[in-house]
Design a protein around this motif. Structure first.
Motif, PDB file in Angstrom:
ATOM      1  N   LEU A  32     -32.103  39.638 -31.571  1.00  0.00           N
ATOM      2  CA  LEU A  32     -31.471  40.864 -31.090  1.00  0.00           C
ATOM      3  C   LEU A  32     -30.680  40.606 -29.811  1.00  0.00           C
ATOM      4  CD1 LEU A  32     -34.321  43.464 -31.681  1.00  0.00           C
ATOM      5  CD2 LEU A  32     -32.231  43.140 -33.016  1.00  0.00           C
ATOM      6  N   GLY A  33     -29.516  41.209 -29.715  1.00  0.00           N
ATOM      7  CA  GLY A  33     -28.672  41.044 -28.545  1.00  0.00           C
ATOM      8  C   GLY A  33     -27.707  39.887 -28.636  1.00  0.00           C
ATOM      9  N   ARG A  34     -27.829  39.072 -29.652  1.00  0.00           N
ATOM     10  CA  ARG A  34     -26.899  37.950 -29.828  1.00  0.00           C
ATOM     11  C   ARG A  34     -25.795  38.348 -30.799  1.00  0.00           C
ATOM     12  NH1 ARG A  34     -30.657  32.513 -30.019  1.00  0.00           N
ATOM     13  NH2 ARG A  34     -32.379  33.369 -28.825  1.00  0.00           N
ATOM     14  N   THR A  35     -24.698  37.639 -30.723  1.00  0.00           N
ATOM     15  CA  THR A  35     -23.587  37.920 -31.626  1.00  0.00           C
ATOM     16  C   THR A  35     -23.416  36.854 -32.702  1.00  0.00           C
ATOM     17  OG1 THR A  35     -22.047  36.870 -30.090  1.00  0.00           O
ATOM     18  CG2 THR A  35     -22.330  39.268 -29.914  1.00  0.00           C
ATOM     19  N   SER A  36     -24.145  35.749 -32.575  1.00  0.00           N
ATOM     20  CA  SER A  36     -24.061  34.678 -33.576  1.00  0.00           C
ATOM     21  C   SER A  36     -25.117  33.619 -33.284  1.00  0.00           C
ATOM     22  CB  SER A  36     -22.674  34.030 -33.567  1.00  0.00           C
ATOM     23  OG  SER A  36     -22.472  33.355 -32.341  1.00  0.00           O
ATOM     24  N   PRO A  47     -46.402  33.249 -35.640  1.00  0.00           N
ATOM     25  CA  PRO A  47     -46.544  33.558 -37.062  1.00  0.00           C
ATOM     26  C   PRO A  47     -45.614  34.699 -37.448  1.00  0.00           C
ATOM     27  CG  PRO A  47     -48.369  34.513 -35.845  1.00  0.00           C
ATOM     28  CD  PRO A  47     -47.541  33.744 -34.854  1.00  0.00           C
ATOM     29  N   CYS A  48     -45.183  34.682 -38.706  1.00  0.00           N
ATOM     30  CA  CYS A  48     -44.279  35.726 -39.187  1.00  0.00           C
ATOM     31  C   CYS A  48     -44.181  35.647 -40.704  1.00  0.00           C
ATOM     32  CB  CYS A  48     -42.898  35.532 -38.573  1.00  0.00           C
ATOM     33  SG  CYS A  48     -41.710  36.784 -39.055  1.00  0.00           S
ATOM     34  N   ASN A  49     -44.431  36.771 -41.372  1.00  0.00           N
ATOM     35  CA  ASN A  49     -44.247  36.788 -42.819  1.00  0.00           C
ATOM     36  C   ASN A  49     -43.235  37.836 -43.267  1.00  0.00           C
ATOM     37  OD1 ASN A  49     -45.698  39.141 -42.622  1.00  0.00           O
ATOM     38  ND2 ASN A  49     -47.411  38.453 -43.855  1.00  0.00           N
ATOM     39  N   SER A  50     -42.625  38.551 -42.302  1.00  0.00           N
ATOM     40  CA  SER A  50     -41.558  39.491 -42.656  1.00  0.00           C
ATOM     41  C   SER A  50     -40.676  39.759 -41.438  1.00  0.00           C
ATOM     42  CB  SER A  50     -42.135  40.805 -43.180  1.00  0.00           C
ATOM     43  OG  SER A  50     -42.800  41.498 -42.161  1.00  0.00           O
ATOM     44  N   ILE A  51     -39.433  40.103 -41.731  1.00  0.00           N
ATOM     45  CA  ILE A  51     -38.477  40.426 -40.680  1.00  0.00           C
ATOM     46  C   ILE A  51     -37.673  41.654 -41.101  1.00  0.00           C
ATOM     47  CG2 ILE A  51     -38.257  38.065 -39.813  1.00  0.00           C
ATOM     48  CD1 ILE A  51     -35.594  37.870 -41.380  1.00  0.00           C
ATOM     49  N   HIS A  52     -36.999  42.256 -40.148  1.00  0.00           N
ATOM     50  CA  HIS A  52     -36.018  43.296 -40.432  1.00  0.00           C
ATOM     51  C   HIS A  52     -34.727  42.888 -39.744  1.00  0.00           C
ATOM     52  CE1 HIS A  52     -35.780  45.004 -36.390  1.00  0.00           C
ATOM     53  NE2 HIS A  52     -37.084  44.766 -36.300  1.00  0.00           N
ATOM     54  N   MET A  53     -33.644  43.524 -40.167  1.00  0.00           N
ATOM     55  CA  MET A  53     -32.333  43.218 -39.596  1.00  0.00           C
ATOM     56  C   MET A  53     -31.757  44.415 -38.840  1.00  0.00           C
ATOM     57  SD  MET A  53     -31.606  40.046 -40.319  1.00  0.00           S
ATOM     58  CE  MET A  53     -29.832  39.900 -40.259  1.00  0.00           C
ATOM     59  N   PHE A  55     -30.477  46.658 -36.010  1.00  0.00           N
ATOM     60  CA  PHE A  55     -29.788  46.405 -34.751  1.00  0.00           C
ATOM     61  C   PHE A  55     -29.171  45.004 -34.649  1.00  0.00           C
ATOM     62  CE2 PHE A  55     -33.249  49.439 -33.969  1.00  0.00           C
ATOM     63  CZ  PHE A  55     -32.483  50.556 -33.694  1.00  0.00           C
ATOM     64  N   MET A  56     -29.224  44.224 -35.736  1.00  0.00           N
ATOM     65  CA  MET A  56     -28.577  42.906 -35.734  1.00  0.00           C
ATOM     66  C   MET A  56     -27.069  43.078 -35.849  1.00  0.00           C
ATOM     67  SD  MET A  56     -30.562  40.197 -35.451  1.00  0.00           S
ATOM     68  CE  MET A  56     -29.683  38.914 -36.310  1.00  0.00           C
ATOM     69  N   GLN A  57     -26.327  42.116 -35.274  1.00  0.00           N
ATOM     70  CA  GLN A  57     -24.876  42.187 -35.262  1.00  0.00           C
ATOM     71  C   GLN A  57     -24.214  41.217 -36.235  1.00  0.00           C
ATOM     72  OE1 GLN A  57     -23.202  42.240 -31.287  1.00  0.00           O
ATOM     73  NE2 GLN A  57     -25.203  42.779 -30.449  1.00  0.00           N
ATOM     74  N   PHE A  58     -25.006  40.388 -36.903  1.00  0.00           N
ATOM     75  CA  PHE A  58     -24.425  39.374 -37.775  1.00  0.00           C
ATOM     76  C   PHE A  58     -25.425  38.995 -38.874  1.00  0.00           C
ATOM     77  CE2 PHE A  58     -26.599  37.371 -34.282  1.00  0.00           C
ATOM     78  CZ  PHE A  58     -27.255  36.283 -34.834  1.00  0.00           C
ATOM     79  N   PRO A  59     -24.938  38.501 -40.013  1.00  0.00           N
ATOM     80  CA  PRO A  59     -25.843  38.065 -41.083  1.00  0.00           C
ATOM     81  C   PRO A  59     -26.452  36.699 -40.760  1.00  0.00           C
ATOM     82  CG  PRO A  59     -23.575  37.720 -41.743  1.00  0.00           C
ATOM     83  CD  PRO A  59     -23.544  38.401 -40.390  1.00  0.00           C
ATOM     84  N   ILE A  60     -27.563  36.393 -41.405  1.00  0.00           N
ATOM     85  CA  ILE A  60     -28.242  35.111 -41.238  1.00  0.00           C
ATOM     86  C   ILE A  60     -28.758  34.627 -42.597  1.00  0.00           C
ATOM     87  CG2 ILE A  60     -28.981  35.522 -38.860  1.00  0.00           C
ATOM     88  CD1 ILE A  60     -31.814  36.165 -40.018  1.00  0.00           C
ATOM     89  N   ASP A  61     -29.099  33.356 -42.678  1.00  0.00           N
ATOM     90  CA  ASP A  61     -29.915  32.824 -43.764  1.00  0.00           C
ATOM     91  C   ASP A  61     -31.350  32.838 -43.259  1.00  0.00           C
ATOM     92  OD1 ASP A  61     -27.699  32.303 -45.337  1.00  0.00           O
ATOM     93  OD2 ASP A  61     -27.936  30.113 -45.324  1.00  0.00           O
ATOM     94  N   ALA A  62     -32.293  33.291 -44.083  1.00  0.00           N
ATOM     95  CA  ALA A  62     -33.708  33.306 -43.696  1.00  0.00           C
ATOM     96  C   ALA A  62     -34.515  32.526 -44.718  1.00  0.00           C
ATOM     97  CB  ALA A  62     -34.216  34.738 -43.589  1.00  0.00           C
ATOM     98  N   PRO A  80     -26.864  42.481 -41.755  1.00  0.00           N
ATOM     99  CA  PRO A  80     -27.423  43.363 -40.722  1.00  0.00           C
ATOM    100  C   PRO A  80     -27.863  44.687 -41.336  1.00  0.00           C
ATOM    101  CG  PRO A  80     -25.334  42.431 -39.996  1.00  0.00           C
ATOM    102  CD  PRO A  80     -25.499  42.077 -41.442  1.00  0.00           C
ATOM    103  N   TRP A  81     -28.858  45.308 -40.704  1.00  0.00           N
ATOM    104  CA  TRP A  81     -29.381  46.621 -41.061  1.00  0.00           C
ATOM    105  C   TRP A  81     -30.211  46.631 -42.348  1.00  0.00           C
ATOM    106  CZ3 TRP A  81     -29.811  50.126 -37.455  1.00  0.00           C
ATOM    107  CH2 TRP A  81     -29.005  49.985 -36.323  1.00  0.00           C
ATOM    108  N   ARG A  82     -30.579  45.477 -42.866  1.00  0.00           N
ATOM    109  CA  ARG A  82     -31.508  45.453 -43.995  1.00  0.00           C
ATOM    110  C   ARG A  82     -32.892  45.755 -43.441  1.00  0.00           C
ATOM    111  NH1 ARG A  82     -31.903  41.769 -49.227  1.00  0.00           N
ATOM    112  NH2 ARG A  82     -34.080  42.170 -49.713  1.00  0.00           N
TER     113      ARG A  82
END
Length: 118
Positions: A32-36, A47-53, A55-62, A80-82
């Motif tokens: 969050l807060g980054r542009t790329s 640890p992490c088994n789930s994420i949300h997108m 307030f994200m500003q760009f797409p990513i590969d997860a 973003p926003w998924r």
């Protein structure tokens, strides 16, 4: 802390300088807060088994990886926003620039190795 992330199965570097988020605050903040993300960069959240997108500003590969280092879920070009991406057996997630999954031909079941950087 930064690490190198390698797909051992494909002999491909996923991230040459990947940040690690293991504290409550750093995991919650994520990207969050980054542009790329820079080429060769990424974020390992554990640890992490789930994420949300939200307030994200760009797409990513997860890439979601289990406790044995096996890829259990892939989300290429996650927009973003998924609201949800994840896998119940994941131990950590790698958030990477869009295209890394395709370029490295990373697939379900591939073995991921985390290496310290010097």
């Amino acid at each position: 802390m930064k690490v190198r992330v390698v797909n051992q199965t494909r002999r491909a570097v996923l991230a040459s300088h990947c940040e690690v988020a293991r504290t409550f605050f750093s995991r919650g903040r994520g990207l969050l807060g980054r542009t790329s993300l820079p080429e060769g960069g990424g974020l390992l959240i554990e640890p992490c088994n789930s994420i949300h997108m939200l307030f994200m500003q760009f797409p990513i590969d997860a890439i979601f990886v289990d406790c044995h280092g096996n890829v259990v879920a892939l989300y290429p070009s996650l927009p973003p926003w998924r609201l949800y991406a994840g896998h119940r057996h994941a131990r950590y997630v790698l958030e990477l620039p869009v295209g890394v999954i395709a370029t490295t031909q990373t697939a379900l079941g591939d073995q991921i190795v985390i290496q310290p950087t010097t």
